[in-house]
Design a protein around this motif. Sequence first.
Motif, PDB file in Angstrom:
ATOM      1  N   SER A 105       0.829  -1.206   0.000  1.00 43.28           N
ATOM      2  CA  SER A 105       0.000   0.000   0.000  1.00 43.28           C
ATOM      3  C   SER A 105       0.868   1.263   0.000  1.00 43.28           C
ATOM      4  O   SER A 105       0.540   2.241  -0.678  1.00 43.28           O
ATOM      5  N   SER A 106       1.979   1.247   0.727  1.00 41.68           N
ATOM      6  CA  SER A 106       2.879   2.404   0.723  1.00 41.68           C
ATOM      7  C   SER A 106       3.526   2.598  -0.642  1.00 41.68           C
ATOM      8  O   SER A 106       3.700   3.724  -1.102  1.00 41.68           O
ATOM      9  N   ARG A 107       3.879   1.495  -1.322  1.00 42.51           N
ATOM     10  CA  ARG A 107       4.461   1.599  -2.662  1.00 42.51           C
ATOM     11  C   ARG A 107       3.453   2.202  -3.630  1.00 42.51           C
ATOM     12  O   ARG A 107       3.807   3.041  -4.460  1.00 42.51           O
ATOM     13  N   LEU A 108       2.199   1.769  -3.521  1.00 41.62           N
ATOM     14  CA  LEU A 108       1.160   2.294  -4.411  1.00 41.62           C
ATOM     15  C   LEU A 108       0.962   3.783  -4.186  1.00 41.62           C
ATOM     16  O   LEU A 108       0.906   4.568  -5.144  1.00 41.62           O
ATOM     17  N   VAL A 109       0.885   4.197  -2.941  1.00 41.98           N
ATOM     18  CA  VAL A 109       0.715   5.622  -2.638  1.00 41.98           C
ATOM     19  C   VAL A 109       1.891   6.428  -3.180  1.00 41.98           C
ATOM     20  O   VAL A 109       1.716   7.468  -3.821  1.00 41.98           O
ATOM     21  N   SER A 110       3.117   5.946  -2.931  1.00 45.98           N
ATOM     22  CA  SER A 110       4.309   6.653  -3.417  1.00 45.98           C
ATOM     23  C   SER A 110       4.314   6.744  -4.937  1.00 45.98           C
ATOM     24  O   SER A 110       4.639   7.797  -5.505  1.00 45.98           O
ATOM     25  N   PHE A 111       3.942   5.652  -5.601  1.00 50.47           N
ATOM     26  CA  PHE A 111       3.914   5.646  -7.059  1.00 50.47           C
ATOM     27  C   PHE A 111       2.871   6.625  -7.589  1.00 50.47           C
ATOM     28  O   PHE A 111       3.125   7.375  -8.534  1.00 50.47           O
ATOM     29  N   LEU A 112       1.697   6.666  -6.964  1.00 48.76           N
ATOM     30  CA  LEU A 112       0.656   7.608  -7.384  1.00 48.76           C
ATOM     31  C   LEU A 112       1.107   9.055  -7.181  1.00 48.76           C
ATOM     32  O   LEU A 112       0.819   9.926  -8.012  1.00 48.76           O
ATOM     33  N   LEU A 113       1.835   9.318  -6.104  1.00 46.61           N
ATOM     34  CA  LEU A 113       2.354  10.670  -5.879  1.00 46.61           C
ATOM     35  C   LEU A 113       3.363  11.063  -6.956  1.00 46.61           C
ATOM     36  O   LEU A 113       3.370  12.203  -7.426  1.00 46.61           O
ATOM     37  N   VAL A 114       4.221  10.127  -7.357  1.00 51.56           N
ATOM     38  CA  VAL A 114       5.171  10.390  -8.441  1.00 51.56           C
ATOM     39  C   VAL A 114       4.414  10.677  -9.736  1.00 51.56           C
ATOM     40  O   VAL A 114       4.737  11.627 -10.464  1.00 51.56           O
ATOM     41  N   LEU A 115       3.388   9.873 -10.028  1.00 50.68           N
ATOM     42  CA  LEU A 115       2.599  10.102 -11.242  1.00 50.68           C
ATOM     43  C   LEU A 115       1.885  11.450 -11.196  1.00 50.68           C
ATOM     44  O   LEU A 115       1.808  12.147 -12.212  1.00 50.68           O
ATOM     45  N   CYS A 116       1.366  11.830 -10.022  1.00 50.98           N
ATOM     46  CA  CYS A 116       0.727  13.148  -9.888  1.00 50.98           C
ATOM     47  C   CYS A 116       1.719  14.264 -10.175  1.00 50.98           C
ATOM     48  O   CYS A 116       1.411  15.216 -10.889  1.00 50.98           O
ATOM     49  N   ARG A 117       2.919  14.117  -9.620  1.00 51.27           N
ATOM     50  CA  ARG A 117       3.945  15.144  -9.815  1.00 51.27           C
ATOM     51  C   ARG A 117       4.375  15.251 -11.276  1.00 51.27           C
ATOM     52  O   ARG A 117       4.477  16.336 -11.830  1.00 51.27           O
ATOM     53  N   ASP A 118       4.618  14.100 -11.910  1.00 53.04           N
ATOM     54  CA  ASP A 118       5.189  14.109 -13.255  1.00 53.04           C
ATOM     55  C   ASP A 118       4.161  14.196 -14.380  1.00 53.04           C
ATOM     56  O   ASP A 118       4.474  14.707 -15.451  1.00 53.04           O
ATOM     57  N   PHE A 119       2.955  13.663 -14.153  1.00 54.45           N
ATOM     58  CA  PHE A 119       1.976  13.579 -15.230  1.00 54.45           C
ATOM     59  C   PHE A 119       0.613  14.138 -14.852  1.00 54.45           C
ATOM     60  O   PHE A 119      -0.314  14.109 -15.656  1.00 54.45           O
ATOM     61  N   GLY A 120       0.462  14.611 -13.623  1.00 54.49           N
ATOM     62  CA  GLY A 120      -0.839  15.057 -13.132  1.00 54.49           C
ATOM     63  C   GLY A 120      -1.329  16.333 -13.790  1.00 54.49           C
ATOM     64  O   GLY A 120      -0.559  17.228 -14.113  1.00 54.49           O
TER      65      GLY A 120
END
Length: 134
Positions: A105-120
């Motif tokens: 769950s922590s990996r998923l949250v971190s990955f979603l945050l990276v996607l928000c930053r780079d592609f959001g």
Amino acid sequence: EKVYLIRRGAVRLSRVYESGEEITVALLRENSLFGVLSLLTGHRSDRFYHSVAFTRVEMVTAPATSVRQAIEADTSVGLLLLQGLSSRILQTETMIETLTHRDMSSRLVSFLLVLCRDFGIPGSQGITIDLRLS
């Protein structure tokens, strides 16, 4: 033996292994470079990548030899290339940290945050990540 610059859009780079397994190695966005290994090493690489556009993409391509000549003629070109590669290294390090020392769950949250930053894409109801990912 070419250098690719993404002017607009998003691209996924992956490697397909002998077993048939495909692994994503990078998610690239506007102003990202790829295909530069032969430029830096001076010889052809045996590492081949598969690229897939996530969105409508505009790219500029140039032979590695032309880019190398441009770097030798103008140091600011080399600096831009170094900035792009540094960004890729930082992205890779972030992904390694995200995937190694945490529960799922922590990996998923971190990955979603990276996607928000780079592609959001910010909107009135939050941030949209307009990529088709599995």
